[in-house]
Structures are given as structure tokens and as C-alpha cells.
Design a protein around this motif. Structure first.
Motif, PDB file in Angstrom:
ATOM      1  N   ARG A 284       0.841  -1.203   0.000  1.00 31.36           N
ATOM      2  CA  ARG A 284       0.000   0.000   0.000  1.00 31.36           C
ATOM      3  C   ARG A 284       0.882   1.260   0.000  1.00 31.36           C
ATOM      4  O   ARG A 284       0.606   2.219  -0.736  1.00 31.36           O
ATOM      5  N   GLU A 285       1.930   1.246   0.791  1.00 34.74           N
ATOM      6  CA  GLU A 285       2.829   2.397   0.816  1.00 34.74           C
ATOM      7  C   GLU A 285       3.547   2.563  -0.523  1.00 34.74           C
ATOM      8  O   GLU A 285       3.696   3.690  -1.027  1.00 34.74           O
ATOM      9  N   LEU A 286       3.965   1.419  -1.099  1.00 31.12           N
ATOM     10  CA  LEU A 286       4.651   1.489  -2.389  1.00 31.12           C
ATOM     11  C   LEU A 286       3.727   2.040  -3.465  1.00 31.12           C
ATOM     12  O   LEU A 286       4.120   2.872  -4.289  1.00 31.12           O
ATOM     13  N   LEU A 287       2.458   1.583  -3.474  1.00 33.88           N
ATOM     14  CA  LEU A 287       1.492   2.076  -4.464  1.00 33.88           C
ATOM     15  C   LEU A 287       1.202   3.558  -4.263  1.00 33.88           C
ATOM     16  O   LEU A 287       0.992   4.297  -5.237  1.00 33.88           O
ATOM     17  N   GLU A 288       1.206   3.988  -3.045  1.00 28.84           N
ATOM     18  CA  GLU A 288       0.979   5.412  -2.776  1.00 28.84           C
ATOM     19  C   GLU A 288       2.123   6.250  -3.349  1.00 28.84           C
ATOM     20  O   GLU A 288       1.896   7.349  -3.892  1.00 28.84           O
ATOM     21  N   TRP A 307      -7.980   5.464  -9.040  1.00 31.91           N
ATOM     22  CA  TRP A 307      -6.908   4.776  -8.308  1.00 31.91           C
ATOM     23  C   TRP A 307      -7.508   4.042  -7.135  1.00 31.91           C
ATOM     24  O   TRP A 307      -8.181   4.635  -6.296  1.00 31.91           O
ATOM     25  N   HIS A 308      -7.264   2.733  -7.061  1.00 26.62           N
ATOM     26  CA  HIS A 308      -7.830   1.954  -5.958  1.00 26.62           C
ATOM     27  C   HIS A 308      -6.821   0.900  -5.529  1.00 26.62           C
ATOM     28  O   HIS A 308      -6.265   0.185  -6.356  1.00 26.62           O
ATOM     29  N   ALA A 309      -6.560   0.820  -4.268  1.00 23.50           N
ATOM     30  CA  ALA A 309      -5.681  -0.201  -3.690  1.00 23.50           C
ATOM     31  C   ALA A 309      -6.442  -0.904  -2.575  1.00 23.50           C
ATOM     32  O   ALA A 309      -6.992  -0.253  -1.687  1.00 23.50           O
ATOM     33  N   ALA A 310      -6.465  -2.205  -2.618  1.00 20.10           N
ATOM     34  CA  ALA A 310      -7.203  -2.968  -1.605  1.00 20.10           C
ATOM     35  C   ALA A 310      -6.588  -2.782  -0.225  1.00 20.10           C
ATOM     36  O   ALA A 310      -5.387  -2.537  -0.086  1.00 20.10           O
TER      37      ALA A 310
END
Length: 343
Positions: A284-288, A307-310
């Protein structure tokens, strides 16, 4: 049969007198009228048999001569060199193709050993080992070696040799086939040398790129460090416009730093020196981070970005920088090559 005829004549001569019982009086008549016809008949039969055998021998000789002439024609017309040697490895046959390869006529090499004609001193040990293997009955597959021509040139030939034996198994010589592969061999050596030069040039290029990338990162890191100090108000307060400009400088600088790192990774990949910095990565941090670093491209006109991250993404044991690079490339390409619609 002629021998049997003579023996039978003598036996009948004495048998006839024994049957007659009058050796003295019957001998002249029996000898003259019974013995000679029998002997003549057997002699004629023996002569006819001998003539038949003689004709068979003549026919077989003619067939053999025809086969030998046909074999001679095939060997003479072969496009590759054909050489026959006796048990002492002296030349007994040398076809026109061999004359063309080595420059010697057959009458010039007849009865000579290869060491006297085409084998250079540096190849004699190898040739001796090959002769020993042939004498032991081993068939030699394709092999290459240097040979001398009549005009002193050194050529590269490919050889195949087969031992020759009589019916009783006695070694009587060697049949060899050869062809001049000098041009092909030289071309192969030139290609190998060129490939080695290209590999050396590629290594130099990789080393140059690695050095350049390393030298570029040092001043860029200094610039980004001072930019971060400005953003943290280390040198005084900033207005909103200044803050936005410095933020853009930071984003562009980090993109440039990642580009330099990617260039360095390509250089390491070509040199087989890629290493992985394994660590526990929060996805999640990497995707942010990817979202923030591609935020400028997401504002492309006519493009809707979602933009959506589970929430339950697991932590990964991986190289975070390389995963981030992959994801950022995918997102950047999607944003760059989508002119209208949604990403």
C-alpha cells in the motif's frame, strides 16, 4: 580329370588282362583297342572342364576390371580429395581433386610418405597418433589440420579416414577424404575475433554507463537534499507558489534519479551483475508512492483516472525499488498512450 584319366588307363590295362587270364596273348589287343578310347574320353572331359573354368575366370576378370574402371572414374571425378595409402602410409593413389588442393601431380607423390610432402613439422605428432589409430582399425571422423601445398602455402583441411583390410583382417592401407576449408576456417576465426572485440566494446560501454550513472547521482542527490531543506523551511518560510515550484523540482529530480538508477540497472543487467536488495515491502505504501510520482501525468486533459488499492494487500519479501519501477512504468505508459477514456 586328366590325372584321373592316366590312372584309370593303367588300372584298366591290368584289369583287362586279369579278366582275360592271358596276359601274354591279350596284352597287345587290349592295350590298343580298350585303353586309348577311355583315356581319350576322360582327357576330353577334363579339357572341357578346364575350358569352362578358364571362361569363368575370364568373365570374372572382365567384371572386376569393369568395376575397377567404374570406381576409378568415380574417384577421379569426386569434388573432394581422395587419397589411398599402403600399410606404410605411402601414397598409392591421389585423385585430381587432391592434385588441385595440394598442387602436386600423382606421379610426383607416388610412393612418398605424407611427412615428405604435405604434413608440416608442427602437425607430425598429431598425424602419427592418427596413423596409429588407423593401423589399429579405428575409423577417424571429421578432423581438421594444417597442410602444406607445393608452393609453400599453409592451408587448413578437413580429413576423414578409413582403414583398409584384407579378408583375413590384415591391415593394408588407408582411404582418406579431404577438402580445403581454409576460407571457411579463416572466416570463422575472423567472426570469433570480431565477436570478442564487440564483447570487449560492450563491456567498456557498460563500465562507462555505470561510471556515468554513479557520477550523475552524486550532484543530483545534493540538489535534492537542498531542495528538501527548502521545503522544510530550513532557510525561511515559503509562499504557496514557491512551495509548489520546489515540490515540482523535487518530483522531477527524483524521476531523473530513478532514470539514472534504471540506466545503471540496464548496465548491470548486460554485465550480468544485477543484484537484488531484498526487504519486506508494504504494498500500500509502495502504491501510494507510485500514485504521487505519477500525479502530474494523471492530470492529462480528457482522461479519467481511478486509483484503488485494496486494504488487505500483503507485505512482500522483494526488491521494493524494482517492483516500484515496474509498476510506475506500467502506470506511466497507460497514462501516456491513452488519449481519451479512463485508466
Amino acid at each position: 580329370l586328366q590325372t584321373v584319366s592316366a590312372v584309370a588307363t593303367v588300372a584298366l590295362y591290368f584289369l583287362s588282362f586279369a579278366l582275360a587270364g592271358r596276359f601274354e596273348t591279350a596284352a597287345p589287343g587290349m592295350h590298343q583297342f580298350l585303353g586309348p578310347p577311355i583315356a581319350a574320353a576322360l582327357a576330353v572331359a577334363g579339357a572341357r572342364r578346364s575350358d569352362r573354368i578358364r571362361r569363368e575366370l575370364f568373365r570374372h576378370d572382365a567384371e572386376r576390371e569393369e568395376l575397377l574402371a567404374r570406381l576409378q572414374m568415380i574417384l577421379d571425378r569426386m569434388p573432394i580429395g581422395c587419397i589411398i595409402q599402403d600399410a606404410e602410409f605411402r601414397y598409392t593413389y591421389w585423385n585430381p581433386a587432391a592434385e588441385e588442393i595440394f598442387g602436386y601431380r600423382f606421379d610426383e607423390v607416388r610412393g612418398k610418405h605424407p611427412f615428405e610432402v604435405i604434413t608440416p613439422p608442427g602437425e607430425r605428432d598429431t598425424a602419427l597418433r592418427s596413423f596409429e589409430r588407423l593401423a589399429a582399425g579405428e575409423v577417424l571422423g571429421a578432423g581438421t589440420g594444417e597442410n602444406l601445398t607445393r608452393d609453400g602455402r599453409v592451408i587448413v583441411c578437413e580429413w576423414k579416414a578409413t582403414p583398409l583390410h584384407r579378408r583375413d583382417g590384415r591391415f593394408v592401407g588407408v582411404l582418406s577424404m579431404c577438402q580445403d576449408i581454409t576460407v571457411r576456417q579463416r572466416a570463422s576465426e575472423a567472426r570469433a575475433a570480431l565477436l570478442e572485440d564487440l564483447q570487449a566494446a560492450n563491456r567498456l560501454k557498460s563500465d562507462f554507463v555505470a561510471t556515468m550513472s554513479h557520477e550523475l547521482r552524486t550532484p543530483l542527490n545534493v540538489m535534492l537534499g537542498y531542495n528538501d531543506l527548502l521545503l522544510e523551511h530550513a532557510y525561511g518560510p515559503l509562499v504557496d507558489e514557491q512551495h509548489q515550484i520546489l515540490r515540482r523540482i523535487a518530483d522531477s529530480g527524483r524521476e531523473l534519479l530513478e532514470l539514472i538508477n534504471a540506466t545503471l540497472d540496464v548496465s548491470r543487467l548486460e554485465g550480468g551483475r544485477v543484484t537484488l536488495a531484498l526487504d519486506t515491502v508494504d504494498l500500500r505504501e509502495l502504491l501510494e508512492q507510485v500514485r504521487k510520482e505519477t500525479s502530474e501525468a494523471q492530470r492529462k486533459p480528457g482522461l479519467q483516472v481511478t486509483w484503488h488499492a485494496a486494504d488487505d494487500l500483503p507485505a512482500l519479501r522483494t526488491d521494493g525499488m524494482k517492483v516500484k519501477m515496474i509498476l510506475k512504468n506500467l502506470v506511466s505508459n497507460a497514462l501516456k498512450f491513452t488519449d481519451g477514456g479512463s485508466v
